[in-house]
Design a protein around this motif. Structure first.
Motif, PDB file in Angstrom:
ATOM      1  N   ILE A 104       0.860  -1.181   0.000  1.00 51.46           N
ATOM      2  CA  ILE A 104       0.000   0.000   0.000  1.00 51.46           C
ATOM      3  C   ILE A 104       0.889   1.222   0.000  1.00 51.46           C
ATOM      4  O   ILE A 104       1.538   1.558   0.996  1.00 51.46           O
ATOM      5  CB  ILE A 104      -0.951  -0.011   1.210  1.00 51.46           C
ATOM      6  N   GLY A 105       0.980   1.866  -1.150  1.00 54.54           N
ATOM      7  CA  GLY A 105       1.901   2.966  -1.365  1.00 54.54           C
ATOM      8  C   GLY A 105       2.873   2.578  -2.458  1.00 54.54           C
ATOM      9  O   GLY A 105       3.536   1.540  -2.372  1.00 54.54           O
ATOM     10  N   ALA A 106       2.937   3.374  -3.516  1.00 53.64           N
ATOM     11  CA  ALA A 106       3.774   3.027  -4.667  1.00 53.64           C
ATOM     12  C   ALA A 106       4.791   4.119  -4.953  1.00 53.64           C
ATOM     13  O   ALA A 106       5.125   4.388  -6.102  1.00 53.64           O
ATOM     14  CB  ALA A 106       2.897   2.770  -5.887  1.00 53.64           C
ATOM     15  N   GLY A 107       5.284   4.750  -3.882  1.00 54.18           N
ATOM     16  CA  GLY A 107       6.369   5.710  -4.038  1.00 54.18           C
ATOM     17  C   GLY A 107       7.686   4.984  -4.235  1.00 54.18           C
ATOM     18  O   GLY A 107       7.724   3.849  -4.732  1.00 54.18           O
ATOM     19  N   ASN A 108       8.785   5.605  -3.826  1.00 54.04           N
ATOM     20  CA  ASN A 108      10.100   5.023  -4.077  1.00 54.04           C
ATOM     21  C   ASN A 108      10.294   3.668  -3.402  1.00 54.04           C
ATOM     22  O   ASN A 108      10.738   2.703  -4.029  1.00 54.04           O
ATOM     23  CB  ASN A 108      11.192   6.000  -3.646  1.00 54.04           C
ATOM     24  N   ILE A 109       9.967   3.596  -2.118  1.00 51.15           N
ATOM     25  CA  ILE A 109      10.125   2.328  -1.395  1.00 51.15           C
ATOM     26  C   ILE A 109       9.115   1.302  -1.898  1.00 51.15           C
ATOM     27  O   ILE A 109       9.462   0.163  -2.223  1.00 51.15           O
ATOM     28  CB  ILE A 109       9.971   2.542   0.121  1.00 51.15           C
TER      29      ILE A 109
ATOM     30  N   ALA B  73      -3.556 -11.558   1.829  1.00 47.64           N
ATOM     31  CA  ALA B  73      -2.105 -11.343   1.918  1.00 47.64           C
ATOM     32  C   ALA B  73      -1.523 -11.919   3.203  1.00 47.64           C
ATOM     33  O   ALA B  73      -2.097 -11.784   4.283  1.00 47.64           O
ATOM     34  CB  ALA B  73      -1.785  -9.856   1.823  1.00 47.64           C
ATOM     35  N   GLU B  74      -0.358 -12.531   3.054  1.00 47.28           N
ATOM     36  CA  GLU B  74       0.399 -13.023   4.208  1.00 47.28           C
ATOM     37  C   GLU B  74       1.315 -11.949   4.764  1.00 47.28           C
ATOM     38  O   GLU B  74       1.691 -11.986   5.939  1.00 47.28           O
ATOM     39  CB  GLU B  74       1.208 -14.244   3.797  1.00 47.28           C
ATOM     40  N   VAL B  75       1.709 -11.026   3.904  1.00 42.70           N
ATOM     41  CA  VAL B  75       2.506  -9.861   4.300  1.00 42.70           C
ATOM     42  C   VAL B  75       1.869  -8.635   3.667  1.00 42.70           C
ATOM     43  O   VAL B  75       1.511  -8.661   2.487  1.00 42.70           O
ATOM     44  CB  VAL B  75       3.976  -9.979   3.837  1.00 42.70           C
ATOM     45  N   VAL B  76       1.708  -7.566   4.439  1.00 41.19           N
ATOM     46  CA  VAL B  76       1.222  -6.290   3.929  1.00 41.19           C
ATOM     47  C   VAL B  76       2.252  -5.222   4.273  1.00 41.19           C
ATOM     48  O   VAL B  76       2.694  -5.129   5.424  1.00 41.19           O
ATOM     49  CB  VAL B  76      -0.149  -5.917   4.537  1.00 41.19           C
ATOM     50  N   VAL B  77       2.652  -4.462   3.277  1.00 41.59           N
ATOM     51  CA  VAL B  77       3.602  -3.370   3.477  1.00 41.59           C
ATOM     52  C   VAL B  77       2.834  -2.054   3.405  1.00 41.59           C
ATOM     53  O   VAL B  77       2.205  -1.760   2.388  1.00 41.59           O
ATOM     54  CB  VAL B  77       4.715  -3.382   2.406  1.00 41.59           C
ATOM     55  N   VAL B  78       2.869  -1.286   4.483  1.00 40.92           N
ATOM     56  CA  VAL B  78       2.246   0.039   4.507  1.00 40.92           C
ATOM     57  C   VAL B  78       3.366   1.055   4.358  1.00 40.92           C
ATOM     58  O   VAL B  78       4.192   1.232   5.258  1.00 40.92           O
ATOM     59  CB  VAL B  78       1.458   0.267   5.807  1.00 40.92           C
ATOM     60  N   THR B  79       3.400   1.711   3.213  1.00 40.43           N
ATOM     61  CA  THR B  79       4.510   2.614   2.903  1.00 40.43           C
ATOM     62  C   THR B  79       3.954   3.903   2.319  1.00 40.43           C
ATOM     63  O   THR B  79       4.109   4.212   1.144  1.00 40.43           O
ATOM     64  CB  THR B  79       5.560   1.918   1.997  1.00 40.43           C
TER      65      THR B  79
ATOM     66  N   VAL C  81      -1.265 -12.388   9.466  1.00 41.78           N
ATOM     67  CA  VAL C  81      -0.583 -11.503   8.526  1.00 41.78           C
ATOM     68  C   VAL C  81       0.488 -10.654   9.229  1.00 41.78           C
ATOM     69  O   VAL C  81       0.275 -10.154  10.332  1.00 41.78           O
ATOM     70  CB  VAL C  81      -1.594 -10.586   7.797  1.00 41.78           C
ATOM     71  N   ALA C  82       1.637 -10.528   8.580  1.00 39.44           N
ATOM     72  CA  ALA C  82       2.704  -9.652   9.066  1.00 39.44           C
ATOM     73  C   ALA C  82       2.581  -8.315   8.358  1.00 39.44           C
ATOM     74  O   ALA C  82       2.565  -8.265   7.128  1.00 39.44           O
ATOM     75  CB  ALA C  82       4.072 -10.267   8.788  1.00 39.44           C
ATOM     76  N   VAL C  83       2.465  -7.236   9.123  1.00 32.57           N
ATOM     77  CA  VAL C  83       2.291  -5.900   8.565  1.00 32.57           C
ATOM     78  C   VAL C  83       3.582  -5.108   8.769  1.00 32.57           C
ATOM     79  O   VAL C  83       4.016  -4.888   9.899  1.00 32.57           O
ATOM     80  CB  VAL C  83       1.105  -5.165   9.219  1.00 32.57           C
ATOM     81  N   ILE C  84       4.194  -4.716   7.663  1.00 31.00           N
ATOM     82  CA  ILE C  84       5.430  -3.943   7.706  1.00 31.00           C
ATOM     83  C   ILE C  84       5.101  -2.462   7.600  1.00 31.00           C
ATOM     84  O   ILE C  84       4.403  -2.037   6.681  1.00 31.00           O
ATOM     85  CB  ILE C  84       6.372  -4.345   6.554  1.00 31.00           C
ATOM     86  N   ASP C  85       5.602  -1.688   8.557  1.00 29.23           N
ATOM     87  CA  ASP C  85       5.468  -0.231   8.526  1.00 29.23           C
ATOM     88  C   ASP C  85       6.815   0.371   8.153  1.00 29.23           C
ATOM     89  O   ASP C  85       7.798   0.201   8.869  1.00 29.23           O
ATOM     90  CB  ASP C  85       5.023   0.264   9.908  1.00 29.23           C
ATOM     91  N   THR C  86       6.859   1.071   7.027  1.00 36.27           N
ATOM     92  CA  THR C  86       8.111   1.711   6.598  1.00 36.27           C
ATOM     93  C   THR C  86       8.134   3.197   6.943  1.00 36.27           C
ATOM     94  O   THR C  86       9.059   3.909   6.553  1.00 36.27           O
ATOM     95  CB  THR C  86       8.325   1.578   5.075  1.00 36.27           C
ATOM     96  N   GLY C  87       7.117   3.681   7.661  1.00 40.02           N
ATOM     97  CA  GLY C  87       6.893   5.113   7.786  1.00 40.02           C
ATOM     98  C   GLY C  87       7.844   5.847   8.713  1.00 40.02           C
ATOM     99  O   GLY C  87       8.444   5.278   9.621  1.00 40.02           O
ATOM    100  N   ASN C  88       7.938   7.148   8.494  1.00 46.00           N
ATOM    101  CA  ASN C  88       8.722   8.061   9.319  1.00 46.00           C
ATOM    102  C   ASN C  88       7.924   9.341   9.559  1.00 46.00           C
ATOM    103  O   ASN C  88       7.141   9.764   8.708  1.00 46.00           O
ATOM    104  CB  ASN C  88      10.040   8.431   8.629  1.00 46.00           C
ATOM    105  N   TYR C  89       8.201   9.951  10.699  1.00 44.43           N
ATOM    106  CA  TYR C  89       7.547  11.209  11.082  1.00 44.43           C
ATOM    107  C   TYR C  89       8.449  12.371  10.702  1.00 44.43           C
ATOM    108  O   TYR C  89       9.552  12.519  11.249  1.00 44.43           O
ATOM    109  CB  TYR C  89       7.298  11.171  12.588  1.00 44.43           C
ATOM    110  N   TYR C  90       7.985  13.183   9.756  1.00 45.33           N
ATOM    111  CA  TYR C  90       8.696  14.387   9.335  1.00 45.33           C
ATOM    112  C   TYR C  90       7.788  15.596   9.587  1.00 45.33           C
ATOM    113  O   TYR C  90       7.123  16.080   8.667  1.00 45.33           O
ATOM    114  CB  TYR C  90       9.049  14.315   7.847  1.00 45.33           C
ATOM    115  N   PRO C  91       7.736  16.074  10.827  1.00 43.26           N
ATOM    116  CA  PRO C  91       6.760  17.121  11.156  1.00 43.26           C
ATOM    117  C   PRO C  91       7.000  18.440  10.425  1.00 43.26           C
ATOM    118  O   PRO C  91       6.051  19.097  10.015  1.00 43.26           O
ATOM    119  CB  PRO C  91       6.926  17.289  12.672  1.00 43.26           C
ATOM    120  N   GLN C  92       8.260  18.817  10.274  1.00 37.28           N
ATOM    121  CA  GLN C  92       8.567  20.109   9.635  1.00 37.28           C
ATOM    122  C   GLN C  92       8.540  19.995   8.113  1.00 37.28           C
ATOM    123  O   GLN C  92       8.174  20.947   7.421  1.00 37.28           O
ATOM    124  CB  GLN C  92       9.944  20.597  10.093  1.00 37.28           C
ATOM    125  N   GLN C  93       8.911  18.847   7.622  1.00 41.43           N
ATOM    126  CA  GLN C  93       9.078  18.694   6.185  1.00 41.43           C
ATOM    127  C   GLN C  93       7.800  18.253   5.474  1.00 41.43           C
ATOM    128  O   GLN C  93       7.644  18.512   4.283  1.00 41.43           O
ATOM    129  CB  GLN C  93      10.185  17.654   5.913  1.00 41.43           C
TER     130      GLN C  93
END
Length: 225
Positions: free
Chosen positions: A11-16, A63-69, A90-102
């Motif tokens: 879920i999410g088709a950006g760079n990662i 899905a056995e694995v879900v990537v939230v990106t 299901v294993a859920v992978i979170d690739t996220g980061n908090y960029y409050p200013q950016q």
């Protein structure tokens, strides 16, 4: 020996997300990929990789694995019941980061209540997550994978509370061509957030372990809202 084919939702088709789609399909996995703009916008990626472009609400089905990106600020807007149709365990992978200013703006639960980024995400998803790939350069997913035992094989930190899901994710990362280091629980996952020594580190296991140990719980000024 070849690992079994897994059904994976991204879920999410950006760079990662895009590069994980490329590598996971190349390894023979059954990948469904979604974004916020609809499957018709993913036609080129689907044609390139053989992945199936779907709506976000359908990405986790079976899905056995879900990537939230997705950007952290977009997590609350993900479809309700996103994981309802996923495979049991299901294993859920979170690739996220908090960029409050950016990018994300100030999130009070992270700033004031001290929640880690991934704890905040899993509360919105209603499901435990495994934090991985958040400090990985997207191009490294394509270019820096190496066979097991290679002297220049990179290691990635992986944090999470669900030990079975963590094993699944670590095995998948190994298949992708990277070593892993157990970075502890989601409560410990601040050690791999933006601004920490391990974030963006392109190194092996020993250096990743050292960087995790040297992390400070105080969020750097550049990553505070």
């Amino acid at each position: 020996m070849r690992r079994p084919v897994m059904k994976i939702g991204i879920i999410g088709a950006g760079n990662i997300g895009g590069n994980l789609t490329r590598r996971l399909t190349a390894l023979g996995h059954d990948v469904s990929v979604a974004n916020s703009r609809g499957p018709e916008t993913l036609r080129e990626l689907a044609e390139e990789t053989g992945a199936t472009a779907v709506r976000a609400e359908d990405a986790a089905k079976g899905a056995e694995v879900v990537v939230v990106t997705v950007p952290l600020k977009a997590v609350p807007a993900l479809p309700a019941g996103l994981l309802d149709g996923a495979a049991e365990g299901v294993a859920v992978i979170d690739t996220g980061n908090y960029y409050p200013q950016q990018r994300d703006g100030r999130i009070a639960a992270i700033e004031d209540e001290g929640l880690t980024e991934s704890r905040w995400t899993e509360q919105h998803l209603g499901h435990p997550v495994i934090k991985a790939f958040n400090g990985t350069y997207a191009q490294d997913i394509l270019d820096r994978h190496r066979p097991a035992g290679a002297p220049d094989r990179m290691a990635l930190p992986v944090a999470g509370d669900d030990e079975a899901a963590k094993r699944t994710v670590r095995a998948l990362i190994d298949e992708l061509g990277f070593d892993t280091v157990d970075a502890g629980t989601i409560a410990d996952s601040w050690r791999q957030q933006p601004g920490t020594p391990v974030y963006g580190l392109q190194a092996g296991r020993a250096a990743v372990e050292k960087a995790l140990a040297e992390a400070s719980p105080e969020r750097p000024a550049d990553f505070r809202g």
